[in-house]
Design an enzyme around this catalytic site. Sequence first.
Site, mmCIF file in Angstrom:
data_model
loop_
_atom_site.group_PDB
_atom_site.id
_atom_site.type_symbol
_atom_site.label_atom_id
_atom_site.label_comp_id
_atom_site.label_asym_id
_atom_site.label_seq_id
_atom_site.Cartn_x
_atom_site.Cartn_y
_atom_site.Cartn_z
ATOM 1 N N SER A 96 -31.166 -11.504 128.648
ATOM 2 C CA SER A 96 -29.922 -10.818 128.293
ATOM 3 C C SER A 96 -30.121 -9.872 127.109
ATOM 4 C CB SER A 96 -28.859 -11.858 127.941
ATOM 5 O OG SER A 96 -29.258 -12.551 126.783
ATOM 6 N N LYS A 130 -43.032 -18.759 128.857
ATOM 7 C CA LYS A 130 -41.955 -19.763 128.775
ATOM 8 C C LYS A 130 -40.844 -19.385 129.755
ATOM 9 C CE LYS A 130 -38.332 -19.970 126.272
ATOM 10 N NZ LYS A 130 -37.495 -20.450 127.382
ATOM 11 N N CYS A 166 -30.640 -8.371 137.829
ATOM 12 C CA CYS A 166 -30.387 -7.392 136.758
ATOM 13 C C CYS A 166 -29.991 -6.060 137.366
ATOM 14 C CB CYS A 166 -31.619 -7.264 135.872
ATOM 15 S SG CYS A 166 -33.132 -6.915 136.765
ATOM 16 N N GLU A 187 -36.758 -6.190 128.945
ATOM 17 C CA GLU A 187 -36.045 -5.866 130.193
ATOM 18 C C GLU A 187 -34.742 -6.635 130.149
ATOM 19 O OE1 GLU A 187 -36.808 -3.659 132.340
ATOM 20 O OE2 GLU A 187 -38.845 -3.199 131.723
ATOM 21 N N GLU A 206 -21.101 -7.139 132.503
ATOM 22 C CA GLU A 206 -22.066 -7.561 133.528
ATOM 23 C C GLU A 206 -21.642 -8.943 134.032
ATOM 24 O OE1 GLU A 206 -25.975 -8.828 132.207
ATOM 25 O OE2 GLU A 206 -26.864 -8.077 134.050
ATOM 26 N N ALA A 240 -28.208 -9.702 124.524
ATOM 27 C CA ALA A 240 -27.963 -10.428 123.269
ATOM 28 C C ALA A 240 -29.254 -11.080 122.776
ATOM 29 C CB ALA A 240 -26.874 -11.480 123.486
ATOM 30 N N THR A 241 -29.986 -11.734 123.679
ATOM 31 C CA THR A 241 -31.246 -12.370 123.269
ATOM 32 C C THR A 241 -32.291 -11.302 122.930
ATOM 33 O OG1 THR A 241 -30.727 -14.225 124.709
ATOM 34 C CG2 THR A 241 -32.976 -14.094 123.920
ATOM 35 N N GLY A 242 -32.303 -10.214 123.667
ATOM 36 C CA GLY A 242 -33.240 -9.112 123.383
ATOM 37 C C GLY A 242 -33.091 -8.614 121.951
HETATM 38 P P1 NAD Z 1 -31.054 -15.297 128.236
HETATM 39 O O1 NAD Z 1 -31.282 -14.123 127.348
HETATM 40 O O2 NAD Z 1 -30.016 -16.275 127.857
HETATM 41 O O3 NAD Z 1 -32.399 -16.156 128.385
HETATM 42 C C1 NAD Z 1 -33.612 -15.564 128.759
HETATM 43 C C2 NAD Z 1 -34.769 -16.322 128.113
HETATM 44 O O4 NAD Z 1 -34.718 -16.167 126.699
HETATM 45 C C3 NAD Z 1 -34.776 -17.820 128.387
HETATM 46 O O5 NAD Z 1 -36.105 -18.212 128.655
HETATM 47 C C4 NAD Z 1 -34.282 -18.403 127.070
HETATM 48 O O6 NAD Z 1 -34.714 -19.720 126.845
HETATM 49 C C5 NAD Z 1 -34.901 -17.440 126.078
HETATM 50 N N1 NAD Z 1 -34.265 -17.411 124.753
HETATM 51 C C6 NAD Z 1 -33.038 -17.858 124.401
HETATM 52 N N2 NAD Z 1 -32.825 -17.629 123.083
HETATM 53 C C7 NAD Z 1 -33.944 -17.032 122.601
HETATM 54 C C8 NAD Z 1 -34.322 -16.517 121.312
HETATM 55 N N3 NAD Z 1 -33.522 -16.573 120.272
HETATM 56 N N4 NAD Z 1 -35.524 -15.934 121.199
HETATM 57 C C9 NAD Z 1 -36.357 -15.840 122.247
HETATM 58 N N5 NAD Z 1 -36.055 -16.291 123.492
HETATM 59 C C10 NAD Z 1 -34.861 -16.881 123.667
HETATM 60 O O7 NAD Z 1 -30.812 -14.666 129.665
HETATM 61 P P2 NAD Z 1 -30.412 -15.426 131.021
HETATM 62 O O8 NAD Z 1 -28.985 -15.797 130.934
HETATM 63 O O9 NAD Z 1 -31.445 -16.468 131.290
HETATM 64 O O10 NAD Z 1 -30.614 -14.253 132.103
HETATM 65 C C11 NAD Z 1 -29.599 -13.393 132.517
HETATM 66 C C12 NAD Z 1 -29.754 -12.031 131.888
HETATM 67 O O11 NAD Z 1 -31.075 -11.518 132.099
HETATM 68 C C13 NAD Z 1 -28.825 -10.988 132.503
HETATM 69 O O12 NAD Z 1 -28.265 -10.200 131.471
HETATM 70 C C14 NAD Z 1 -29.741 -10.131 133.360
HETATM 71 O O13 NAD Z 1 -29.295 -8.825 133.614
HETATM 72 C C15 NAD Z 1 -30.993 -10.164 132.557
HETATM 73 N N6 NAD Z 1 -32.158 -9.839 133.377
HETATM 74 C C16 NAD Z 1 -32.781 -8.640 133.199
HETATM 75 C C17 NAD Z 1 -33.853 -8.267 134.006
HETATM 76 C C18 NAD Z 1 -34.548 -6.934 133.818
HETATM 77 O O14 NAD Z 1 -35.654 -6.764 134.323
HETATM 78 N N7 NAD Z 1 -33.944 -5.986 133.124
HETATM 79 C C19 NAD Z 1 -34.301 -9.144 134.997
HETATM 80 C C20 NAD Z 1 -33.660 -10.370 135.154
HETATM 81 C C21 NAD Z 1 -32.582 -10.708 134.336
#
Ligand code: NAD
Length: 469
Positions: free
Chosen positions: A220, A168, A275, A241, A371, A222-224
């Site tokens: 992010s 997704k 990231c 990640e 960040e 928070a979502t992790g």
């Molecule tokens: P996000 O966490 O808002 O969204 C990421 C994904 O999670 C999206 O597909 C979203 O639809 C999904 N999502 C949202 N709520 C969810 C839930 N409750 N359960 C499961 N999935 C859910 O992140 P973003 O704003 O899209 O991306 C930016 C962040 O990602 C930054 O913090 C960045 O550092 C991080 N990032 C990390 C890496 C890495 O490899 N460490 C790589 C790229 C981005």
Amino acid sequence: MSDYKMLIGGQLVEGDHAMDVINPATEEVFATVARASERQADEAIEAAATAFPGWAEVPLAERQTKVSQLADAIVANADRLARALTQEQGKPLAEAQGEIAWAEGYLRHYATLQIAERTIQDDADGLIRVRRKPLGVVAGIIAWNFPLLVACWKIGPAVIAGNTIVLKPAPTTPVTALMLGELCRDIFPAGVVNIITDANDLGGYLTADPRIAKVGFTGSTATGKKIMASAADGLKRLTLELGGNDPGIVLDDVDVRATAQGIFNAAFLNCGQVCLAIKRAYVHDSIYDAMCDELARLAEAAVVDDGLAQGAQIGPIQNKAQYEKVKAFLENARRDGTIVAGGEIIDRAGYFLRPTIVRDVTDGDEIVDEEQFGPILPVIRYSDIDDVVARANASPYGLGASVWSSDVERGMSVADRIESGSVWVNQHVAIGPHIPMAGVKSSGLGVEQSEEGLAEYTQLSVINVARGG
Ligand code: NAD
């Protein structure tokens, strides 16, 4: 009719809903894509669960061939993928072409990996074999900054290890993932790879489903955390990640001009939406003014434009929500420090912000501690190595870091003290499919890439046979 369909059970299907995709350089709709309902998410999981036993039995060499074929298909479609990537994500076309080449390279590397099987005893008393088996259905959930590359980071190892996957993408960048689905349909047996899209409403649905054995997540922190909570019930396997706030520590002995270029590139790649971007630069007092001047010169010279425009070096911020977030960071940075380059919102359509260098800020200021994930680089003064190491390590994040010095041994000794998954010397964001990538602290859980990353898509199993009397 949508322009791009989802891949469910080997079929390209319309969504129960449709969704417009905005080009962040124009704020105009450039495509309409299928969007899944819960019913369709359920169908995708079921298709992956049904395909799993058969795919797990396919010999590794054949699975490797399929992944190589996906790499070939990406090359054959590189031009249209790159254009779509620029339109949906915003990055300059040259960067989009680079992402496609990266995606190809990662897939080719995964296709060479072996699933290690070890015999740890084979004698008169017994036979002990350690095997690695696939887990089942993987949910791959990803962010919007590298939508094609990170989709391949999930699909590649999942299917090489013998799993099936429901991928997704993020709601604002579904197009290249759906194009990847078109390519996968002609390569993989039905149900092995499924790609569905949502409006940020199906991530939790996927991670809570008992048929999902593992979640491979990039996004992010928070979502992790939400995913970790949701996965607890079924004790699902997780690779997370997450976010980062990478420090770049510049020692007093560097060549200022060359180092400024390296720092600038690592801070403003993909408009700072990486990231592993440098998100705080710590510069020794003795060269602080010279480094700020040089970074400001580079920022002023950068060409900010629609990624499809000739010569564009920095594109727009990917989506409106992130744009608003970064603008709020900018206002607080203006209050806390001195802006020496950029700081202006460009008067045109699109989510553009000039690359911004802010000096005279320090730890405790929002722009240093948080960040920013956008084109703003805070430059922080330090004078003592122990102090700067402590400040770099004080962050809850620990994804990447770098140390810059003309004395490599000295650089390495400082690097060794940084609490971070990757620490580079005289470079940053130097990643590759053969290099393990892991965040520490709030930057993640588990490993991606390399044999270590592949192992996370498997379950360890020990066969222990009695022999003799
Ligand atoms: P996000 O966490 O808002 O969204 C990421 C994904 O999670 C999206 O597909 C979203 O639809 C999904 N999502 C949202 N709520 C969810 C839930 N409750 N359960 C499961 N999935 C859910 O992140 P973003 O704003 O899209 O991306 C930016 C962040 O990602 C930054 O913090 C960045 O550092 C991080 N990032 C990390 C890496 C890495 O490899 N460490 C790589 C790229 C981005």
